[in-house]
Scaffold this active site. Structure first.
Site, PDB file in Angstrom:
ATOM      1  N   GLY A 277      -4.768  27.351  27.126  1.00  0.00           N
ATOM      2  CA  GLY A 277      -3.642  27.417  26.409  1.00  0.00           C
ATOM      3  C   GLY A 277      -2.959  25.953  26.130  1.00  0.00           C
ATOM      4  O   GLY A 277      -3.133  24.964  27.183  1.00  0.00           O
TER       5      GLY A 277
ATOM      6  N   GLN B 153       3.386  19.802  24.935  1.00  0.00           N
ATOM      7  CA  GLN B 153       2.515  19.140  25.585  1.00  0.00           C
ATOM      8  C   GLN B 153       1.801  18.090  25.201  1.00  0.00           C
ATOM      9  O   GLN B 153       1.424  17.200  25.691  1.00  0.00           O
ATOM     10  CB  GLN B 153       1.496  20.246  26.227  1.00  0.00           C
TER      11      GLN B 153
ATOM     12  N   CYS C  81      -2.020  23.902  34.729  1.00  0.00           N
ATOM     13  CA  CYS C  81      -1.570  23.531  33.599  1.00  0.00           C
ATOM     14  C   CYS C  81      -2.058  22.102  33.243  1.00  0.00           C
ATOM     15  O   CYS C  81      -2.318  21.285  34.136  1.00  0.00           O
ATOM     16  CB  CYS C  81       0.122  23.036  33.844  1.00  0.00           C
ATOM     17  N   LEU C  82      -2.455  22.020  31.883  1.00  0.00           N
ATOM     18  CA  LEU C  82      -2.946  20.776  31.354  1.00  0.00           C
ATOM     19  C   LEU C  82      -2.287  19.766  31.704  1.00  0.00           C
ATOM     20  O   LEU C  82      -2.397  18.345  31.785  1.00  0.00           O
ATOM     21  CB  LEU C  82      -3.401  20.898  29.997  1.00  0.00           C
TER      22      LEU C  82
ATOM     23  N   HIS D 179       3.808  31.404  30.149  1.00  0.00           N
ATOM     24  CA  HIS D 179       3.437  30.046  30.321  1.00  0.00           C
ATOM     25  C   HIS D 179       3.799  28.999  29.357  1.00  0.00           C
ATOM     26  O   HIS D 179       4.492  28.105  29.433  1.00  0.00           O
ATOM     27  CB  HIS D 179       2.025  30.088  31.119  1.00  0.00           C
ATOM     28  N   GLU D 180       2.958  29.301  28.267  1.00  0.00           N
ATOM     29  CA  GLU D 180       3.193  28.581  27.155  1.00  0.00           C
ATOM     30  C   GLU D 180       4.403  28.625  26.440  1.00  0.00           C
ATOM     31  O   GLU D 180       5.127  27.507  25.786  1.00  0.00           O
ATOM     32  CB  GLU D 180       2.078  28.747  25.955  1.00  0.00           C
TER      33      GLU D 180
ATOM     34  N   HIS E 173       6.695  26.399  27.944  1.00  0.00           N
ATOM     35  CA  HIS E 173       6.710  24.977  27.798  1.00  0.00           C
ATOM     36  C   HIS E 173       7.774  24.561  26.516  1.00  0.00           C
ATOM     37  O   HIS E 173       8.239  23.422  26.308  1.00  0.00           O
ATOM     38  CB  HIS E 173       5.317  24.446  27.146  1.00  0.00           C
TER      39      HIS E 173
END
Length: 168
Positions: free
Chosen positions: A46, A51, A92-93, A134-135, A138
């Protein structure tokens, strides 16, 4: 298509609240394509536009093993449909190399626009529900580390800052 640079914690730009997309046009579709390429390359499941330092309410996701289920969420919103909470180990990235347990509601109803700007709704459970939350966090300037104790969050922050200095 292009691989975009992924911001890493504690970069303050990750705290920017994303603005709604007014019109789904070729520019937004290009962003979606670039985000998929970036997410797959990373590799991740994701990615939120925040991000990659684009502060628009756009999320891409693919939970499949073979990259066969790409999902696009433009201007996503969700309602929690259950009091049931489960703990998932999240990564997480933007917080590379760290995985921690986070409690999240197990079932949500999502409303969003697709890649063509068409509205849709979806009931999500399990991993999909966790990833959507989660996204969306962000897009609201929040990271999974914000759910951790101050001690754990500071430890992760120090380790990533040290790594960033070494790589600079």
């Amino acid at each position: 298509m292009a691989i975009l640079n992924i911001l890493e914690f504690p970069d303050s730009r990750l705290r920017t609240i994303a603005k709604p997309v007014a019109v789904v046009d070729d520019g937004i579709r290009q962003l979606v394509d670039d985000m998929f390429e970036t997410m797959y390359e990373a590799p991740g499941i994701g990615l939120a536009a925040t991000q990659v330092n684009v502060h628009k309410r756009v999320v891409v996701m693919d939970l499949s093993e073979d990259r066969s289920d790409p999902r696009v969420f433009i201007n996503p919103e969700f309602d929690i449909l259950t009091d049931e909470v489960e703990q998932y180990q999240e990564g997480c990235l933007s917080v590379p190399g760290f995985y921690e347990n986070v409690d999240r509601p197990q079932k949500v109803k999502i409303r969003a626009l697709d890649r063509d700007g068409q509205p849709y709704e979806l009931i999500a459970e399990g991993l999909l529900a966790v990833c959507v939350q989660h996204e969306c966090d962000h897009l609201n300037g929040k990271l999974f580390v914000d759910y951790l104790s101050t001690l754990k969050r500071d430890r992760i922050k120090k380790k990533l800052e040290k790594l960033h200095k070494q790589n600079a």
